[in-house]
Scaffold this motif. Structure first.
Motif, PDB file in Angstrom:
ATOM      1  N   THR A 162      10.892 -27.735   1.070  1.00  0.00           N
ATOM      2  CA  THR A 162      11.448 -28.788   1.916  1.00  0.00           C
ATOM      3  C   THR A 162      10.299 -29.539   2.561  1.00  0.00           C
ATOM      4  O   THR A 162       9.433 -28.935   3.211  1.00  0.00           O
ATOM      5  CB  THR A 162      12.337 -28.183   3.013  1.00  0.00           C
ATOM      6  OG1 THR A 162      13.418 -27.506   2.380  1.00  0.00           O
ATOM      7  CG2 THR A 162      12.883 -29.262   3.941  1.00  0.00           C
ATOM      8  N   VAL A 163      10.307 -30.854   2.384  1.00  0.00           N
ATOM      9  CA  VAL A 163       9.290 -31.723   2.991  1.00  0.00           C
ATOM     10  C   VAL A 163      10.015 -32.876   3.672  1.00  0.00           C
ATOM     11  O   VAL A 163      10.858 -33.534   3.069  1.00  0.00           O
ATOM     12  CB  VAL A 163       8.302 -32.257   1.923  1.00  0.00           C
ATOM     13  CG1 VAL A 163       7.220 -31.223   1.629  1.00  0.00           C
ATOM     14  CG2 VAL A 163       9.009 -32.636   0.624  1.00  0.00           C
ATOM     15  N   LEU A 223      10.834 -30.758  -5.462  1.00  0.00           N
ATOM     16  CA  LEU A 223      10.754 -31.315  -4.105  1.00  0.00           C
ATOM     17  C   LEU A 223      12.150 -31.376  -3.527  1.00  0.00           C
ATOM     18  O   LEU A 223      13.060 -31.942  -4.140  1.00  0.00           O
ATOM     19  CB  LEU A 223      10.216 -32.750  -4.143  1.00  0.00           C
ATOM     20  CG  LEU A 223       8.726 -32.987  -4.068  1.00  0.00           C
ATOM     21  CD1 LEU A 223       8.474 -34.487  -3.857  1.00  0.00           C
ATOM     22  CD2 LEU A 223       8.063 -32.175  -2.975  1.00  0.00           C
ATOM     23  N   SER A 224      12.314 -30.792  -2.362  1.00  0.00           N
ATOM     24  CA  SER A 224      13.593 -30.890  -1.666  1.00  0.00           C
ATOM     25  C   SER A 224      13.346 -31.784  -0.464  1.00  0.00           C
ATOM     26  O   SER A 224      12.763 -31.357   0.538  1.00  0.00           O
ATOM     27  CB  SER A 224      14.051 -29.482  -1.255  1.00  0.00           C
ATOM     28  OG  SER A 224      15.381 -29.504  -0.819  1.00  0.00           O
ATOM     29  N   LEU A 225      13.731 -33.043  -0.607  1.00  0.00           N
ATOM     30  CA  LEU A 225      13.394 -34.026   0.426  1.00  0.00           C
ATOM     31  C   LEU A 225      14.276 -33.777   1.646  1.00  0.00           C
ATOM     32  O   LEU A 225      15.496 -33.971   1.612  1.00  0.00           O
ATOM     33  CB  LEU A 225      13.544 -35.447  -0.116  1.00  0.00           C
ATOM     34  CG  LEU A 225      12.569 -35.796  -1.256  1.00  0.00           C
ATOM     35  CD1 LEU A 225      12.838 -37.218  -1.781  1.00  0.00           C
ATOM     36  CD2 LEU A 225      11.105 -35.677  -0.813  1.00  0.00           C
ATOM     37  N   GLY A 226      13.647 -33.288   2.714  1.00  0.00           N
ATOM     38  CA  GLY A 226      14.381 -32.800   3.881  1.00  0.00           C
ATOM     39  C   GLY A 226      14.895 -33.908   4.765  1.00  0.00           C
ATOM     40  O   GLY A 226      14.364 -35.019   4.778  1.00  0.00           O
ATOM     41  N   ALA A 258       9.534 -40.857 -11.255  1.00  0.00           N
ATOM     42  CA  ALA A 258       8.623 -41.635 -12.100  1.00  0.00           C
ATOM     43  C   ALA A 258       7.347 -40.845 -12.396  1.00  0.00           C
ATOM     44  O   ALA A 258       6.758 -40.961 -13.477  1.00  0.00           O
ATOM     45  CB  ALA A 258       8.283 -42.967 -11.409  1.00  0.00           C
ATOM     46  N   ALA A 259       6.954 -39.999 -11.437  1.00  0.00           N
ATOM     47  CA  ALA A 259       5.748 -39.176 -11.625  1.00  0.00           C
ATOM     48  C   ALA A 259       6.039 -37.871 -12.362  1.00  0.00           C
ATOM     49  O   ALA A 259       5.144 -37.037 -12.525  1.00  0.00           O
ATOM     50  CB  ALA A 259       5.127 -38.883 -10.259  1.00  0.00           C
ATOM     51  N   GLY A 260       7.306 -37.672 -12.763  1.00  0.00           N
ATOM     52  CA  GLY A 260       7.634 -36.452 -13.511  1.00  0.00           C
ATOM     53  C   GLY A 260       7.978 -35.261 -12.627  1.00  0.00           C
ATOM     54  O   GLY A 260       8.027 -34.128 -13.092  1.00  0.00           O
ATOM     55  N   VAL A 261       8.226 -35.500 -11.349  1.00  0.00           N
ATOM     56  CA  VAL A 261       8.528 -34.405 -10.408  1.00  0.00           C
ATOM     57  C   VAL A 261      10.041 -34.323 -10.178  1.00  0.00           C
ATOM     58  O   VAL A 261      10.689 -35.345  -9.933  1.00  0.00           O
ATOM     59  CB  VAL A 261       7.788 -34.630  -9.066  1.00  0.00           C
ATOM     60  CG1 VAL A 261       8.242 -33.633  -8.008  1.00  0.00           C
ATOM     61  CG2 VAL A 261       6.275 -34.534  -9.285  1.00  0.00           C
ATOM     62  N   GLN A 262      10.572 -33.118 -10.258  1.00  0.00           N
ATOM     63  CA  GLN A 262      11.997 -32.910 -10.001  1.00  0.00           C
ATOM     64  C   GLN A 262      12.305 -32.982  -8.509  1.00  0.00           C
ATOM     65  O   GLN A 262      11.548 -32.460  -7.697  1.00  0.00           O
ATOM     66  CB  GLN A 262      12.442 -31.563 -10.550  1.00  0.00           C
ATOM     67  CG  GLN A 262      12.177 -31.378 -12.044  1.00  0.00           C
ATOM     68  CD  GLN A 262      12.851 -30.116 -12.565  1.00  0.00           C
ATOM     69  OE1 GLN A 262      13.989 -30.145 -12.986  1.00  0.00           O
ATOM     70  NE2 GLN A 262      12.133 -29.006 -12.512  1.00  0.00           N
ATOM     71  N   VAL A 263      13.422 -33.597  -8.169  1.00  0.00           N
ATOM     72  CA  VAL A 263      13.758 -33.854  -6.759  1.00  0.00           C
ATOM     73  C   VAL A 263      15.200 -33.522  -6.465  1.00  0.00           C
ATOM     74  O   VAL A 263      16.090 -33.841  -7.260  1.00  0.00           O
ATOM     75  CB  VAL A 263      13.594 -35.356  -6.409  1.00  0.00           C
ATOM     76  CG1 VAL A 263      13.729 -35.576  -4.907  1.00  0.00           C
ATOM     77  CG2 VAL A 263      12.291 -35.889  -6.913  1.00  0.00           C
ATOM     78  N   MET A 264      15.431 -32.910  -5.296  1.00  0.00           N
ATOM     79  CA  MET A 264      16.781 -32.907  -4.728  1.00  0.00           C
ATOM     80  C   MET A 264      16.682 -33.373  -3.281  1.00  0.00           C
ATOM     81  O   MET A 264      15.587 -33.485  -2.725  1.00  0.00           O
ATOM     82  CB  MET A 264      17.457 -31.538  -4.859  1.00  0.00           C
ATOM     83  CG  MET A 264      16.756 -30.381  -4.228  1.00  0.00           C
ATOM     84  SD  MET A 264      17.619 -28.825  -4.661  1.00  0.00           S
ATOM     85  CE  MET A 264      16.468 -27.637  -3.928  1.00  0.00           C
ATOM     86  N   ILE A 265      17.840 -33.669  -2.707  1.00  0.00           N
ATOM     87  CA  ILE A 265      17.903 -34.269  -1.370  1.00  0.00           C
ATOM     88  C   ILE A 265      18.642 -33.310  -0.447  1.00  0.00           C
ATOM     89  O   ILE A 265      19.656 -32.736  -0.840  1.00  0.00           O
ATOM     90  CB  ILE A 265      18.685 -35.606  -1.420  1.00  0.00           C
ATOM     91  CG1 ILE A 265      18.119 -36.527  -2.508  1.00  0.00           C
ATOM     92  CG2 ILE A 265      18.699 -36.278  -0.052  1.00  0.00           C
ATOM     93  CD1 ILE A 265      16.731 -37.017  -2.263  1.00  0.00           C
ATOM     94  N   GLU A 266      18.129 -33.170   0.775  1.00  0.00           N
ATOM     95  CA  GLU A 266      18.828 -32.337   1.747  1.00  0.00           C
ATOM     96  C   GLU A 266      19.664 -33.194   2.683  1.00  0.00           C
ATOM     97  O   GLU A 266      19.299 -34.321   3.000  1.00  0.00           O
ATOM     98  CB  GLU A 266      17.827 -31.498   2.547  1.00  0.00           C
ATOM     99  CG  GLU A 266      17.079 -30.529   1.647  1.00  0.00           C
ATOM    100  CD  GLU A 266      16.160 -29.571   2.392  1.00  0.00           C
ATOM    101  OE1 GLU A 266      16.216 -29.511   3.633  1.00  0.00           O
ATOM    102  OE2 GLU A 266      15.385 -28.881   1.706  1.00  0.00           O
ATOM    103  N   GLY A 267      20.785 -32.610   3.093  1.00  0.00           N
ATOM    104  CA  GLY A 267      21.665 -33.379   3.974  1.00  0.00           C
ATOM    105  C   GLY A 267      22.482 -32.527   4.894  1.00  0.00           C
ATOM    106  O   GLY A 267      22.250 -31.330   4.983  1.00  0.00           O
ATOM    107  N   PRO A 268      23.450 -33.136   5.481  1.00  0.00           N
ATOM    108  CA  PRO A 268      24.209 -32.866   6.680  1.00  0.00           C
ATOM    109  C   PRO A 268      23.788 -31.852   7.723  1.00  0.00           C
ATOM    110  O   PRO A 268      22.707 -31.915   8.198  1.00  0.00           O
ATOM    111  CB  PRO A 268      25.629 -32.871   6.272  1.00  0.00           C
ATOM    112  CG  PRO A 268      25.588 -34.133   5.463  1.00  0.00           C
ATOM    113  CD  PRO A 268      24.297 -33.972   4.662  1.00  0.00           C
ATOM    114  N   GLY A 269      24.468 -30.982   8.257  1.00  0.00           N
ATOM    115  CA  GLY A 269      24.298 -30.409   9.589  1.00  0.00           C
ATOM    116  C   GLY A 269      25.680 -30.437  10.228  1.00  0.00           C
ATOM    117  O   GLY A 269      26.635 -29.992   9.592  1.00  0.00           O
TER     118      GLY A 269
END
Lengths: 432, 432
Positions: A162-163, A223-226, A258-269
């Motif tokens: 998480t970043v 990457l888990s975009l926090g 685009a850079a070849g990195v896998q991503v997910m997104i973090e949400g709610p609360g």
């Protein structure tokens, strides 16, 4: 090469095959989802004992259990027991969020303890190193410290990190103008904001995002975009700070992919029930279908001691609406560091939510066990029921704690069990 | 005259005023809702210690706790303790479903024990009297026995009675043609079907509905038209038996209202998450807006031991979609007669569901406590948080079980509490 790069070239890797088999889908479905950015396989190439975890559209909703020490409770053995219990009761992933005691040793032990997918928040590492090793304050972290923490976690085999890259001066300004009750309740978000205020600089993970991509790519970490602005109470939900951050995360998603990195997104609360669907829709649209990893959502603020339930309500609705990965909440949320029983309760509550969501969104085969359970219930086949239960031990313990007489039903209805009465009625009708 | 008859004549009664005050709405709103059949006030004129309970459109979602003995567990004191605990933790109503031991004494004691609204299923009385007093079988109940049971409950002050009037030859035939896994799981439904099969007659509560109306009108009892075909598993939900019964209940609603009798409708059971909204919509349409009293709905079959959670998920979605009254389910559902702790857990889970639903459907003031809680959290005001919690004791017990050091936060984040970090960051920004 990362799984994303392989997928884009049309290659079906061994990990994709494993993922496809575990999901009961074609390997091509996994590959195409990864290429499109709607599926990730969380697996650090250094995590030799880890199981690759597929997360995303069309797949079973996954669940994560947060564990980890705090400055008030640093017992490593307790955290390892939590890891075992989490996996035993069905957690797909474990995030080690330790911030007290021997955090490096705890993280490595957690990675070694089970085959589960592992996540972490490396910023805690840098903050702790600043406070404990350098004897300074959180705000004294250097940019190099922050990246050193990330590399340390990558080397230890962490599968997703998480970043809080979307916590920037512009989102902080929006939050202040909006006027929240709870401001920021994300630890990573709060550390970042304090750092930015003290150092009079923007968020280094936003400013140096390309460097972050280089590191994560090397390990194929996801990457888990926090969500640093995740709402800490119902009244703060879905406000401009949260949604502006989500827009930024969507833009960063494109750059990462685009850079070849896998991503997910973090949400709610904390999110009122009637806003949950819209939150999922917004994330899917603004982040171009990237997998959504959701904490809770908790549908009320007034149930401390029962937030596994407020979370299960929101999580089920979120999963039904398309959330791909649920982070559990335990009964001790807002009150104390969870104990081992809390972890069990939290994992089961999240499994219920994920499963209810999977049935609703039509995940293949999701209803199978429910149908088998119904057949066992009708026959009063108790062993069959236990074997199908999410928590067989608890089901057995409850029934066996209340001795039944010879009718074979349970003590709820005793001799007037509706199943038995109906069997008699149907037999009577058939005979007449 | 019944409340419905008064309302139709434009009269605002004392009970309407009490209801209006407890809801924070105008007495005219209550009166007009009763006249339209979208609100009922459950209160038997013989229930001298009872609180009139308003249920319906635009009002706070109410919750009911089922208690009662069974043939395996006949301890009256335990049932009275359940009644006290249910009310203590926020149940608006208690249904006494006793089918074992001294059921008349239990019912009268339950009525006397608290001021809660009381419901029952008088058919159990007739069935028990046939089996235990007459030493015959359920099928040997006479039509007079059935009505004698209803009068007995009415005389004891029961405020609403469940009557399975929609279980008829035609609905049974539809169910058989459809082919359900669980057939009928309602005890009242099963008794009725067995009786019809044995006696080769249609349901007496359907055939003699006018007589039922005469009795209930005399006491201003609310008729709760029961769903004998409530689905016992996800696979059976929303089928033609269930919906045909609902159509019949809608027709009976009109007849009851025309006779001046207040009516609500009972529904669900086990229903997949994605079908819940449609179930509420169908009930509201087919029953012309009559209040909807919903069991669960349970959103999966595979969580025995945790069905208070499967119920809270479905109940929250149902309440948000317009259900007016939720019947709790305890962790022991499907396994044993609940104990006192189960009642507490079930009541709190249902309160969470009702409250989340009330926020979603915009019940006036529903968010107030959540906003206060958020403010107390932000200030780390623990006593304030406990006082606002649905279960103050449990919140306090959890936090106090995990001793904190001098930072004033909790052991979850310890010294790295996000609230404290943010306070520092905001102070720093304000000073700069």
């Amino acid at each position: 090469m990362t799984q994303l790069e392989y997928a884009r070239r049309g290659v079906i890797t061994e990990k994709m095959k494993i993922a496809a088999q575990s999901e009961g889908v074609a390997p091509e479905f996994i590959r195409d989802g990864i290429a499109a950015g709607t599926i990730v396989i969380c697996h650090n190439i250094k995590h030799l004992n880890g199981t690759p975890l597929p997360v995303g559209t069309g797949l079973r909703t996954k669940i994560n259990a947060n564990i980890g020490s705090s400055s008030d409770d640093t017992d490593m053995q307790k955290e390892l027991e939590k890891a075992r219990v989490a996996v035993k009761y069905g957690a797909d992933a474990i995030m080690d969020l330790s911030t007290g005691g021997p955090v490096d040793e705890i993280r490595r032990a957690v990675v070694a303890e089970t085959n589960a997918c592992i996540g972490s928040v490396p910023l805690y590492q840098a903050a702790l190193d600043a406070v404990r090793v350098k004897k300074k304050a959180i705000v004294d972290m250097t940019v190099d410290d922050i990246f050193a923490g990330i590399i340390k976690h990558a080397e230890d085999g962490v599968d997703f990190i998480t970043v809080h890259c979307g916590v920037t001066r512009s989102t902080v300004e929006r939050m202040k103008n909006e006027g929240r009750i709870m401001d920021v309740v994300s630890r990573g978000g709060a550390f970042t904001i304090e750092w930015m205020a003290y150092n009079n600089q923007d968020n280094p993970l936003f400013e140096h995002f390309d460097k972050l991509l280089e590191i994560t790519k090397e390990y194929d970490m996801t990457l888990s975009l926090g969500d640093g602005f995740r709402p800490g109470c119902l009244a703060d939900a879905t406000d401009r700070a949260q949604i502006h951050e989500l827009i930024l995360l969507g833009e960063l998603t494109q750059r990462a992919q685009a850079a070849g990195v896998q991503v997910m997104i973090e949400g709610p609360g904390h999110v009122p029930l009637q806003q949950i669907q819209a939150n999922i829709l917004l994330q899917k649209r603004l982040c171009h279908g990237a997998p959504f990893y959701v904490l809770g959502p908790l549908v009320t603020d007034i149930a401390p001691g029962y937030d596994h339930i407020t979370c299960a309500i929101g999580g089920a609705i979120a999963a039904a609406a398309g959330a791909d990965f649920l982070c559990y909440v335990t009964p001790s949320e807002h009150l104390r560091l969870p104990d081992v029983q809390d972890v069990r309760d939290g994992v089961i509550a999240s499994r219920i939510a994920a499963h209810a969501g999977d049935i609703a969104k039509g995940v293949k085969g999701a209803m199978n066990k429910d149908i088998q359970m119904a057949k066992c219930r009708k026959k009063l086949d108790w062993e069959g029921q236990y074997s199908l239960a999410l928590d067989p031990e608890r089901a057995r313990t409850l029934r066996e704690s209340s001795p039944v007489s010879d009718h074979g039903a349970c003590t709820m209805c005793g001799e007037f069990c509706a199943y038995k009465v109906m069997d008699d009625a149907m037999a009577r009708q058939a005979a007449s």
